[in-house]
Structure formats: C-alpha cells, structure tokens
Scaffold this motif. Structure first.
Motif: not given
Length: 290
Positions: A105-112, A142-151
């Motif tokens: 999840d950290y990797a997803y967050y840092m990507k966003g 970035s919006f898409s990356d954060f969306s994936v993280l939250l999903a």
C-alpha cells in the motif's frame, strides 16, 4: 531579493550534488553495511547518495534480506530527490514484483504522491504559479493512483491523506476545464467553451469551479443564440450560487464577451482601442491573492 534567494539555493543544490557524488558506495561493503549506509544517507537528507547505495544493494544482493525493503526505500529516495518519474517507475516495479507484500500500500501511495508532485522542483516553494493552468496529465494519473489505493486498501494508514489529495485534485481538474473554456472564448470558439463548462457541471459536482462553469455555459449559449439553454444555465446559476459575481444587482447576467471577443473598457472604446486594454477576461471568481 527573491532572485538572489533562488540563485543561492541553486548554488547550494549544486554543492550538495557534488558532495553526494563523493559518497559513492565502496565495492567491498557487505549487504548490511550498504543498507546501513543508505539509511544514514536518508537520515542526513543526502538522497542522491542514498539512491546510489540502494541501487548497488539491489544489484549485488537481489535476493538478500534487505532487498525488498531497499526497493521501498528507493521509491522514497527518488521522490525526495525530486526524481518523480524514477519514483513512479520504482513504485510500479515494486507493485509488479511484490503484489502481496504487507507494505505494498505504501508503494501505491508513493506512486500517487510522486505523480501529484510531478513537475515540481525545489524552486516551486519560492514561486507562486497557478497549478490549474498546467498540463493536467500528472494530476489525472495521481487521482487514478490514489483511487486504486483506496479501492484495494481502504483501511491503509495512507488512505486519509490520499482522500484529501483526491479532493484537491478534483477541484484542480475542474478549474483546469474552466481555464480551457476561457481560452476558447478568447478564440471565439463558443461551442467548445460551452462543452467544457457542461463537462464540469456533469462530472465535477460540488467543486468550487461549478459556479464559473455555469457562467461559462450561460455566456457561450448566449453567443451561440441558444436562448433556452442560456436561460436554463443562468437559472441554475442564480438558484445555486446567488452571490456569483456574474449576477448583477438586478438579477441579470454579467457578460464578459461579445461575438467580437471580450467586452472593451470605456477607455478603450473612447480611444478606439489605443488605451485601456485589459488583460484577457476570464470566468474566474476565485478570491484574488494580494
């Protein structure tokens, strides 16, 4: 004074870059020693040197006990070194190689976060620029990356910050569309302007830009002589945003443009355009700084 500060910072950055190049990892260090050195470099904000150390660790010990953690640290080091593209690549690689890792999840967050800050530099903190007039590609990603993280990880410790940044990004993307509509008005592309305004109203509800988008639609439909659509748009504007600056005290629409372009000032009109020319008119009711 601001220019002097920026030049001084540039000099300090150059000096730090030179010093980081002098801290190349020695070839005789063990995996644990390389990792410890990288951690120390991160602690001292020597991010370029940390990148070199972490890359050496991964190349020499790809299956060692520090390898996966080093890959996560590398994402952070790239990000802090303002290497946002490299940070995104490192995050994407970690996600691909370790999809079930407890810290993915950290990797997803840092990507966003890296896409959120794409294009920024150390100098941005000393200059004021309207981010809504930049290319929105990185913001959308970035919006898409954060969306994936939250999903995928709604309970992640990074979820609250991701949600807050998504609200900011949504507002930014809506304002960008209004800015494009303003550009189309200046080019007398009224239908294109109307479509941009409608896109905001349909896709970015409850963002501050909706009020200006309705004004854009009203103005564009008036110029296109689509009277019913103009009336409908203005009605929604008055009912939902009665304090809009594009509604005068008599409840009439305050037009910024005519079919010949922006409405001239009285000085410009009296001097046949020789004096009194204003900056291009824009539908932008945001509070002006300063």
């Amino acid at each position: 004074m601001r220019l002097i500060n920026i030049l001084l910072i540039a000099f300090l950055v150059a000096i730090s870059g030179c010093s980081s190049n002098d801290e190349k990892p020695r070839e005789d260090l063990s995996e644990q020693q390389i990792y410890s050195r990288a951690k120390e470099q991160l602690k001292n904000s020597n991010y370029s040197a940390a990148v070199s150390s972490l890359q050496l660790l991964e190349s020499r010990y790809p299956f060692g006990p520090y390898a996966e953690q080093a890959q996560l640290e590398l994402i952070y080091a790239h990000y802090k070194a303002y290497e946002t593209e490299a940070a995104v690549e490192a995050a994407s690689r970690f996600i691909r190689l370790h999809p079930s890792h407890p810290n993915v999840d950290y990797a997803y967050y840092m990507k966003g976060l890296s896409n959120f800050d794409a294009g920024k530099s150390i100098f941005d903190r000393f200059t004021s620029t309207d981010k809504t007039k930049r290319d929105p590609g990185a913001a959308r990603q970035s919006f898409s990356d954060f969306s994936v993280l939250l999903a995928r990880y709604p309970s992640s410790e990074y979820a609250p910050d991701a949600r807050a940044r998504m609200i900011y990004l949504r507002n930014l993307l809506a304002r960008y569309e209004v800015n494009v509509a303003n550009y189309y008005f200046q080019r007398q592309a009224f239908l294109a302007a109307a479509n941009r305004g409608r896109y905001v109203v349909e896709n970015f509800q409850q963002t501050p830009a909706v009020a200006d988008a309705l004004a854009v639609m009203t103005q564009a439909y008036m110029l296109l002589e689509m009277d019913q659509l103009a009336e409908d748009s203005f009605k929604v504007l008055t009912e939902n945003y009665p304090d809009s600056p594009y509604i005068d005290k008599n409840g009439e629409f305050v037009a910024l443009y005519t079919k010949k372009g922006a409405k001239p000032t009285w000085i410009s009109y009296m001097t046949f355009g020789m004096f009194g020319r204003d900056e291009p008119k824009e539908f932008d009711s945001r509070p002006k700084n300063g």
